[in-house]
Design an enzyme around this catalytic site. Structure first.
Site, PDB file in Angstrom:
ATOM      1  N   ASN A 179      -7.533   2.053   3.355  1.00  0.00           N
ATOM      2  CA  ASN A 179      -8.032   1.453   4.610  1.00  0.00           C
ATOM      3  C   ASN A 179      -6.864   1.106   5.520  1.00  0.00           C
ATOM      4  OD1 ASN A 179     -10.691   0.946   5.744  1.00  0.00           O
ATOM      5  ND2 ASN A 179      -9.882  -1.100   6.146  1.00  0.00           N
ATOM      6  N   ALA A 180      -6.544  -0.205   5.681  1.00  0.00           N
ATOM      7  CA  ALA A 180      -5.313  -0.617   6.370  1.00  0.00           C
ATOM      8  C   ALA A 180      -5.242  -0.174   7.823  1.00  0.00           C
ATOM      9  CB  ALA A 180      -4.069  -0.108   5.619  1.00  0.00           C
TER      10      ALA A 180
ATOM     11  N   GLU B  78     -11.306  -2.417  -1.771  1.00  0.00           N
ATOM     12  CA  GLU B  78     -12.618  -2.885  -1.294  1.00  0.00           C
ATOM     13  C   GLU B  78     -13.690  -1.824  -1.556  1.00  0.00           C
ATOM     14  OE1 GLU B  78     -12.054  -4.117   2.784  1.00  0.00           O
ATOM     15  OE2 GLU B  78     -11.390  -6.080   2.131  1.00  0.00           O
TER      16      GLU B  78
ATOM     17  N   GLU C  64      -6.388 -10.322  -0.940  1.00  0.00           N
ATOM     18  CA  GLU C  64      -5.969 -10.154   0.461  1.00  0.00           C
ATOM     19  C   GLU C  64      -6.485 -11.383   1.177  1.00  0.00           C
ATOM     20  OE1 GLU C  64      -7.191  -6.755   2.829  1.00  0.00           O
ATOM     21  OE2 GLU C  64      -6.549  -5.403   1.244  1.00  0.00           O
TER      22      GLU C  64
ATOM     23  N   TYR D  66       0.869  -1.177   0.000  1.00  0.00           N
ATOM     24  CA  TYR D  66       0.000   0.000   0.000  1.00  0.00           C
ATOM     25  C   TYR D  66       0.905   1.225   0.000  1.00  0.00           C
ATOM     26  CZ  TYR D  66      -4.574  -1.971   1.656  1.00  0.00           C
ATOM     27  OH  TYR D  66      -5.769  -2.606   1.799  1.00  0.00           O
TER      28      TYR D  66
ATOM     29  N   TYR E 118     -11.167 -13.061   4.967  1.00  0.00           N
ATOM     30  CA  TYR E 118     -10.682 -13.130   6.354  1.00  0.00           C
ATOM     31  C   TYR E 118     -11.524 -14.164   7.110  1.00  0.00           C
ATOM     32  CZ  TYR E 118      -7.826  -9.065   5.357  1.00  0.00           C
ATOM     33  OH  TYR E 118      -6.881  -8.216   4.819  1.00  0.00           O
TER      34      TYR E 118
HETATM   35  C1  GAL Z   1      -9.312  -5.375   4.551  1.00  0.00           C
HETATM   36  C2  GAL Z   1      -8.715  -4.070   4.038  1.00  0.00           C
HETATM   37  C3  GAL Z   1      -7.325  -3.871   4.607  1.00  0.00           C
HETATM   38  C4  GAL Z   1      -7.354  -4.069   6.091  1.00  0.00           C
HETATM   39  C5  GAL Z   1      -7.909  -5.431   6.425  1.00  0.00           C
HETATM   40  C6  GAL Z   1      -8.052  -5.716   7.896  1.00  0.00           C
HETATM   41  O1  GAL Z   1     -10.665  -5.382   4.428  1.00  0.00           O
HETATM   42  O2  GAL Z   1      -8.651  -4.064   2.642  1.00  0.00           O
HETATM   43  O3  GAL Z   1      -6.880  -2.590   4.293  1.00  0.00           O
HETATM   44  O4  GAL Z   1      -8.131  -3.085   6.643  1.00  0.00           O
HETATM   45  O5  GAL Z   1      -9.198  -5.534   5.918  1.00  0.00           O
HETATM   46  O6  GAL Z   1      -6.874  -5.654   8.537  1.00  0.00           O
END
Ligand code: GAL
Length: 972
Positions: A118-119, A178, A267, A74, A234
């Protein structure tokens, strides 16, 4: 039109053309670079969370050594831009150097410049000045449009000159992040048009979340559609307090988004934010090796994904005011495979086992689903899923528990119709695990008919193959190799049963320690089979040299190797010790051509690392580590074995000689605030209408980061009874209030109103503080001063592309002293610290006066340790210490708070002027803070300064001490 043309070109798999720059193309299976298919194995790294350029190299070399071939980066707009039109790419913000370092480490780069990232970073990567710009952020509206174009036109040209097509590392460009809610196709398209105009030629991707898929669905070919959309996943959630969870957010199988593109896990979870303050070790457990084995391998085989980017490979630190405060505290360790202090963990081992496999076994880059998969006896608790490469026939079989959550040990005999014949072979899955097994594979000069051990890697070394296979300790395994005639087999180590029949050489064994089998003859070149447990396999390193690969067993890390004459030279880290700094010597065993007789461990001798494409990188500039010869003996395996030298123990000084000074002169009525900005605006661009006038939002007056002071002057009538304030700080923030120098107390600051995907209407009373006017404090008819110190903990992200959330103000949002008119002045950060950037320094008096800086002379301060009793307000402490860490060693150092964290205070920690974190019971669970080399002077004087803001009388935050996270000989 232009985009359509580019799309068409890019989907063709172009063969390599001699003398032309490598091209990045793709088809439904995989990316192809310069005509060679690759499995993209990437890990996320945030340079802005590691403010030390030399350590970027360390992290990236560690990625490469784990078998990653790419790093995902990023780029944070907020980190580079303190004000509209002002950008800084120097020092710790030198992204040109960052990209060069990635290239030198032999990694491709997925460039992700946002504009929104974000991040869990302040503003989600948006600079706070953007809050005062009209036009909805993350839309095509004017105002925002000019602002994001300005950022893109600064960052894109830097990225563009480092593309693979120009001999650099950048292989993909990720637009937005996102971007699924409140979307604007014109904006999404414009980001891509700007990128193309700025010279970006590599494929453009985006990371989708949440199944909304507007830029990814099969029908999404209109404005905003990208070439290779990917999916974020995730599955383990962020509930680190509950590390036994197993896929609460789903099975984590990355969807195939379009028929013409590879499956891209853009991701994929490799750690977690610590939402519940459980501590990052728990996050590492939640996302530990069991999760990685099961979920990553399922993803590989069930979906056929060939593009992976794991979030995070290394997390780092929210130093300064980098955190988005509603989600994270100072550490962004993330429970990643590499800790915040750059130590390797068992998760790193698992990445290495998987990464080496993906690197070595080329047919995995092109597979189709295969049915039926090898049969499991009826009633067995195990399931198989299979894929096969259509060109080579090589099969990949996933073996796992049928019940995804099962923790039992279950065995079965697979009936496997493999390309070379039908085989009955034993498998076992012990606990939460999964295996990817291979059949019908041309392993170097061998033919692997089938194996129920996993392949970690193999290499042609000195006229023979060396193959490293592994399996769960104690589990049975069988490996069958094909020969034209009966070969000769020597079991050098371990208990391995050998049988030969009809061209099949079958080895049966249990995985225990490291078995070694040498096979010669049979019409093939010799092969040394190394068959280990998971743990033994993880002790191996593979390094490429222009003269071919070498394998190394032992050492903490092999960064690279060179072969010259009879010497193999390893750039390696050796013999890490306990956290105390004590270290033990370790074994090293090198598998190199027989001509090699000597082993040296020392700095790189300038041989380039090579990227997956085989292109040469510029030489690394490794510093001498004073390695030298390792005495070695030749083993029966043909390898060289020796013992490395232990690192010298590192001594750390005690932290003594503290001096203290009270601060907050701003609270005193006589303080001269005439040079502060008058806070007298009656209008604002903020979507949050002011609750009282004047507008007191800190951002509206150009104060964006850290603490901000307000002084309100009013002529008292004498009848005022209450002070009613309201401040928004972001989570973990507070504000302190004084009237005519008398401390009235504190209150918690307001936070963002929503808790995730949906914005709830702004809280009408976000951060209330009501204070009674104490008797005798007012001076009727005269100037009275209300002084307020507000912590700004960082800015909300913009995850749902809603200005109400992102542009939520910071600072006072309402103020009244029983209705008496007040004239306000405001003061935050004084000027920009060009070295440390816009996010390091806030507006405390000590910060404005340079008390945190090394050169400040504190001799007049009184001697006092930070454990002394605190009175409400701000107290500074300073001390200095000398370090003399051993040269040629990597000794990460931390600062530990030994007292009981209390909600009564919060501490800003400055190392040599850099704000490296915040401590306090209200801030987070963290008691140890990383002091990264670079900011830390490892051989010389260092200054520590603490700004302690106390809300109530209490004991101070001390005692403090330095400690080491580890100690290795070597380093970046
Ligand atoms: C994702 C996002 C990342 C970070 C991650 C959670 O949804 O793209 O930037 O926020 O979640 O750590």
């Amino acid at each position: 039109m232009l985009l359509a043309l580019l799309l068409t070109c890019a989907t063709l798999v172009a063969p390599a053309r001699a003398g032309t720059a490598p091209e990045v193309t793709y088809d439904k299976y995989s990316l192809t670079v310069d005509g060679r298919r690759i499995v993209l194995q990437s890990a996320e790294f945030h340079y802005f969370r590691l403010p030390s350029q030399e350590l970027w190299r360390d992290v990236m070399e560690k990625f490469k050594a784990a078998g990653f071939n790419a790093v995902s980066l990023y780029f944070s707009w907020a980190y580079h831009s303190p004000a509209p039109g002002v950008y800084d790419f120097s020092g710790v913000r030198d992204v040109d150097r960052l990209l060069r370092t990635a290239h030198e480490a032999g990694l491709y780069v997925i460039a992700r410049p946002g504009p929104y990232i974000n991040a869990e970073s302040t503003g989600g990567g948006f600079p706070a000045w953007l809050k005062t710009v009209p036009g909805r952020a993350r839309s095509f509206e004017p105002g925002y449009r000019e602002a994001y174009r300005e950022w893109l036109h600064r960052i894109n040209p830097i990225i563009a000159r480092h593309q693979v097509t120009d001999g650099g590392p950048v292989i993909l460009y990720n637009a937005e992040n996102e971007y699924q809610v409140n979307t604007d196709a014109s904006y999404m398209q414009d980001i891509q048009d700007q990128a193309r105009a700025d010279g970006i030629t590599v494929p453009i991707t985006t990371n989708d979340c949440c199944d909304a898929g507007s830029w990814s669905s099969t029908w999404a070919t209109g404005p905003g559609a990208v070439q290779i959309p990917g999916v974020d996943d995730y599955p383990q959630s962020f509930e680190c307090a509950n590390p036994g969870l197993w896929g609460p957010w789903g099975e984590g199988l990355t969807e195939k988004l379009r028929d013409d593109i590879p499956v891209f896990a853009a991701e994929y979870q490799a750690g977690a934010i610590d939402l519940g303050n459980a501590g990052y070790d728990k996050c590492r457990e939640l996302t530990g090796p069991a999760f990685m084995k099961f979920f990553y391998k399922n993803n590989l085989i069930q979906t056929g994904a060939t593009m992976f980017s794991y979030y995070m490979g290394y997390g780092g630190t929210n130093w300064g005011w980098l955190a988005q405060p509603n989600d994270v505290y100072t550490s962004y360790d993330y429970g990643a495979a590499i800790t915040e202090a750059r130590r390797l963990t068992p998760k790193y081992d698992e990445f290495k086992r998987q990464g080496y496999f993906l690197e070595a076994v080329a047919p995995i880059a092109k597979t189709d689903a295969l049915t039926p998969s090898p049969a499991v006896p009826a009633g067995a608790a195990l399931t198989t899923v299979a894929r096969a490469n259509p060109d080579t026939g090589t099969q990949f079989v996933l073996v796992r528990h049928t019940d995804r959550a099962a923790t039992s040990a279950d065995s079965a005999t697979l009936d496997w119709a493999a390309p070379d014949g039908r085989y009955q072979v034993p498998v076992q899955v012990k606990g939460r695990d999964a295996h990817v097994l291979v059949a019908g594979y041309d392993l170097g000069g061998q033919r692997l008919a089938v194996s129920t051990s996993s392949i970690m890697t193999h290499a042609a070394i000195g006229g023979r193959d060396v193959a490293l296979l592994y399996g769960t300790a104690g589990a049975p395994g069988a490996t069958v190799l094909r020969y034209a005639s009966q070969p000769s087999v020597k079991v050098l180590e371990g208990a391995v049963r050998v049988a030969y029949s009809g061209g099949d050489l079958r080895l049966d064994y249990a995985h225990e320690g490291l078995a070694r089998v040498l096979v010669t003859g049979g019409g093939r070149r010799p092969v040394l089979l190394l068959i280990g447990t998971d743990e033994e396999a993880a002790r191996f390193w593979r390094a490429s040299t222009p003269a071919g690969p070498v394998l190394v067993r032992g050492t903490e890390l092999v960064r690279s190797a060179t072969l010259r004459g009879d010497v193999v030279r390893l750039k390696a880290d050796t013999a890490s010790g306990a956290a105390s700094g004590a270290a033990a010597a370790g074994e090293v065993e090198v598998f190199a051509p027989p001509s090699v007789k000597r082993v040296e461990i020392g700095p790189s001798s300038g041989q380039p690392a090579s990227q997956g494409s085989g292109q040469a990188a510029t030489p690394s500039s490794g510093q001498s580590v004073g390695g030298g010869d390792v005495p070695v003996t030749r083993t029966a395996s043909g390898s060289l074995r020796g013992v490395t030298r232990a690192p010298v123990p590192a001594d750390l000084p005690a932290l003594t000689g503290w001096r203290a000074h009270p601060e907050a002169p701003e609270a005193a009525p006589a303080f001269d605030d005439s040079r502060w900005k008058a806070a007298d605006h009656t209008t604002t661009t903020s979507p949050h209408p002011p609750k009282t006038l004047p507008v007191l939002y800190a951002d509206d007056y150009g104060f964006h980061n850290g603490n901000v002071w307000y002084r309100g002057h009013f002529t008292a009538t004498g009848t005022e009874t209450t002070i009613d304030l309201n401040a928004i700080t972001g989570l973990r923030g507070n504000y302190l209030v004084w009237l005519n120098g008398r401390y009235l107390g504190s209150a918690a600051g307001g936070v963002e109103a929503d808790s995730g995907d949906q914005w709830t209407p702004p809280n009408p009373d976000p951060g209330p503080g009501h204070f009674a006017v104490p008797a005798g404090v007012l001076k009727p008819g005269a100037d009275n001063v209300l002084a307020v110190l507000v912590a700004n903990m960082g800015h909300n992200d913009d995850w749902i592309a809603d200005d109400l959330r992102f542009k939520q103000p910071r600072g006072l949002v309402a103020a009244s002293v029983s209705g008496t008119p007040i004239a306000w002045r405001i003061q935050g950060t004084a000027g920009l610290d060009k070295l440390r950037g816009p996010l390091s320094t806030g507006g405390l008096y000590g910060e404005r006066t340079g008390w945190h800086l090394p050169k400040y002379r504190d001799k007049s301060w009184k001697e006092a340790a930070p454990s002394a009793a605190l009175t409400p307000g701000v107290t500074w402490y300073r001390t200095s210490f000398e370090l003399d860490l051993p040269k040629g060693q990597d000794v990460p150092v931390g600062l530990r708070f030994g007292g009981d964290p209390s909600p009564a205070y919060r501490v800003l920690i400055f190392l040599n002027g850099w704000n490296v974190g915040q401590y306090g019971a209200d801030i987070g669970p963290q008691r140890e803070f990383s002091l990264p080399a670079g900011l830390l002077n490892e051989r010389g004087t260092n200054t520590l300064a603490l700004a302690v803001t106390a809300e109530q009388p209490s004991a101070g935050p001390g005692p403090l001490s330095l400690f080491t996270y580890g100690n290795v000989r070597g380093g970046p």
